[in-house]
Structures are given as C-alpha cells and as structure tokens.
Design an enzyme around this catalytic site. Structure first.
Site, mmCIF file in Angstrom:
data_model
loop_
_atom_site.group_PDB
_atom_site.id
_atom_site.type_symbol
_atom_site.label_atom_id
_atom_site.label_comp_id
_atom_site.label_asym_id
_atom_site.label_seq_id
_atom_site.Cartn_x
_atom_site.Cartn_y
_atom_site.Cartn_z
ATOM 1 N N CYS A 18 -20.519 -58.313 -54.125
ATOM 2 C CA CYS A 18 -20.844 -59.491 -54.939
ATOM 3 C C CYS A 18 -19.897 -59.615 -56.121
ATOM 4 O O CYS A 18 -19.408 -60.700 -56.441
ATOM 5 C CB CYS A 18 -22.287 -59.408 -55.412
ATOM 6 S SG CYS A 18 -22.847 -60.878 -56.294
ATOM 7 N N CYS A 74 -30.384 -58.020 -56.231
ATOM 8 C CA CYS A 74 -31.151 -59.185 -56.693
ATOM 9 C C CYS A 74 -32.027 -59.809 -55.622
ATOM 10 O O CYS A 74 -33.075 -60.372 -55.923
ATOM 11 C CB CYS A 74 -30.210 -60.227 -57.291
ATOM 12 S SG CYS A 74 -28.961 -60.861 -56.143
#
Length: 340
Positions: free
Chosen positions: A92, A186
């Site tokens: 990410c 997340c």
C-alpha cells in the site's frame, strides 16, 4: 511551499497538516477511499472535513478502490491462497500512499506530499523514527528511492505521546487525541480469515505431516496457519510443542516440527528494492516487523531483483511473502519479499 497531506481522520495525519500550516506552508488535504468496509469511510470523512474546516484548507476525497484492489487487496487474498503470509501495508505504501497519491499531489501542482508516518528521510535514505515504539521504516522499505525527494514526514522526529498531548490541548481536536489506534491492516476487522472467507472456503480439514511426510495429525484448513504457529491443529499423542514449519497449499497440508526445525540461516528474497549501489554487503536485517535485527551478509542479483541473505544466527518463523528489510544502523538500505 504547496503541500498535499494524506489525511486519514486520525491524530497523526491531523497534526501533520496542522504543523505544516503553522510552518507557513500552503496545505491541502486528501482522504483516500481504499476499500469497502461498511461505515468506515463515512466516519473518517467526517473527521477529515472537521479538520479541514478548522484549518481552513481544501480537502479532496480520492477514490482509489480499484487501484487498492489491484495492488494490495487481491495480492493479499492470492498469497494466502498460495500458503504464504502477505504484507499488505508495504504494498500500500509503495503503490497507493506514496504512489497513486503522490501522482495526485503532483497533478494538483503540489511540490511535496506529506504523511503522518513515523519515519525520517536523512541524506536521501529512509531512516528510523525518533520514537522507536512507532517507527514505520520497515513498512516504507519498498518505496522507490527516487520519490523520497518528493515526500516529507513531519512526525519522524517526534514522539507519539507528545502528538496526542498537543492534539488534546486544542479543543476542536480533542477527539483525535483520545480515539483508539487504527489497526495495522485497515480492511481487516478482526482476523484475516474473515476476509478470506469472503472468497474461499477456508475450513478444509487436512493432514498434519512431519518433515518426512508422515501423517501425524489433523488441521482445520491450511489458510488458518502461518509459519511458526503452534496452536489450532492436532498432533496425535504429542508430548511437546509442535510448530508449523511449512505449508503445502496444493495438498491442503501443513508440515510441523520442533522449534529447532523453524531455525533458518539462509533467506532468499525477490522483488528486491535497493537504496545503495552494491551487490554484496553486510547489514542488520528484520525478517518481520516485530522481529529483532539480525546480522547478515547479502548477495544481490540486480538483474533479477533477487537476493540471498546469510544470517549470522538462526532466525525463527521465516515466512514466504513477508517483507525482509535491511538496515545500516538506522538507515534502510534494501528490502525484499521472502520467497520459498
């Protein structure tokens, strides 16, 4: 200077924007929509807009869900299917936060992108944060060296407890100082298995075998296990702890052994990212985020972006798919993903 700040609705990115504005910079914020966890974005966007109003800055909402799925979520699911242990945060940071968002910042004529990561850039190298308990240099070790000139990390020389205290002192920002810390991944609510269950049947009982391939027990389904795990499977008549030392995804089989069987001195890497122009060097290395640094000698094949690490002492729990990061003191000098 015109600076884009990656804003998540958390205290770190909030204070990053505040510090930069107080330093006289022209600040814009950007919230990234990365996944589809119910209720997640609505609350975060509320917080980001609240900060935007307080600071009087423009806030962008950027939908990067397709890119996130391609570069982070889909590989996460695929690697577990292959019996590996992925590191989605490293991907990410490389492709999304310091990739697609950096492109967006440049398209909006910002000179720099700032994030709330606890890390420093010193002399062109990613360097450990001043607060060792929050250091995120490990998770940034796959970003290309050439983009470091375009990013800044205002929290790298600060301590988290001080950041929270400063937020607490501003009435509008009090809620940011007291909210719970966000999880490392997340899009995972509780466990990664819940994510995998949306795509696969993970409850596939199979055989536990020893190093020689002899069936010695049963397990719940290979995706429930990672290298080093010692619970959740049955070993017939066992009188000592057994640890997962290998996962054979194609056979729905886990191989177990003693703690000594976990020990490994040679580690092979792929997708190697170099910050130094050397093909042989000594360093300290971390084979997981929470693992201690171990001394190693590294040989790099630059053409194929692979490397071989020979450790000075045994490492335990070396897992395919995890990120291995190499340090010279506090400086990140290379990284790569562990391959089988």
């Amino acid at each position: 200077m015109k600076i884009m700040v990656a804003m998540s609705g958390g205290v770190d990115s909030t204070m990053t924007a505040k510090f930069l504005q107080e330093a006289g910079h022209e600040v814009q914020g950007c919230y990234m929509m990365l996944h589809q966890k119910p209720g997640y974005h609505e609350e975060n966007i509320r917080k980001v807009k609240k900060v935007g109003e307080y600071l009087g800055i423009k806030v962008h909402i950027l939908d990067l869900q397709d890119k996130f799925n391609e570069f982070v979520y889909d590989p996460f699911v695929k690697l577990y299917k292959e019996g590996k242990t992925p590191n989605p945060c490293a991907l990410c940071n490389k492709f999304i936060k310091l990739g697609a968002l950096l492109d967006f910042a440049k398209a909006n004529r910002c000179e720099k992108l700032a994030t709330g990561h606890y890390v420093q850039v010193i002399d062109g190298f990613i360097t450990c944060a001043k607060d060792p308990s929050k250091d995120q240099s490990y998770f940034l070790a796959q970003v290309p060296k050439e983009i470091l000139k375009d990013v800044i990390f205002p929290l790298g020389d600060k301590f988290k407890k001080d950041i929270k205290e400063l937020a607490r002192s501003v009435k509008v920002l009090e809620e940011f100082a007291t909210q719970a810390e966000s999880s490392e991944i997340c899009f995972v609510e509780d466990t990664y298995i819940e994510v995998l269950n949306k795509h696969y049947n993970t409850n596939l009982p199979g055989n536990v075998v020893d190093k020689d391939g002899k069936i010695i027990g049963r397990h719940q389904g290979y995706m429930h296990y990672t290298i080093g795990k010692r619970r959740g499977f049955e070993v017939f008549g066992a009188h000592e702890p057994h640890f997962v030392i290998k996962i054979n995804a194609d056979k729905n089989e886990i191989v177990v052994g003693t703690k000594d069987d976990l020990a490994q001195k040679v580690v092979e890497l792929e997708n190697v990212n170099l910050f130094i122009d050397k093909d042989k060097f000594e360093c300290e290395t971390k084979i997981r985020y929470r693992s201690p640094k171990l001394d190693a000698f590294v040989e790099v094949d630059k053409e194929n972006k692979t490397a071989k690490l020979t450790l000075n002492q045994n490492a335990l729990g070396v897992a395919q798919g995890q990120l291995c990061v190499m340090y010279d003191g506090d400086k990140v000098i290379a990284s790569g993903f562990i391959k089988g």
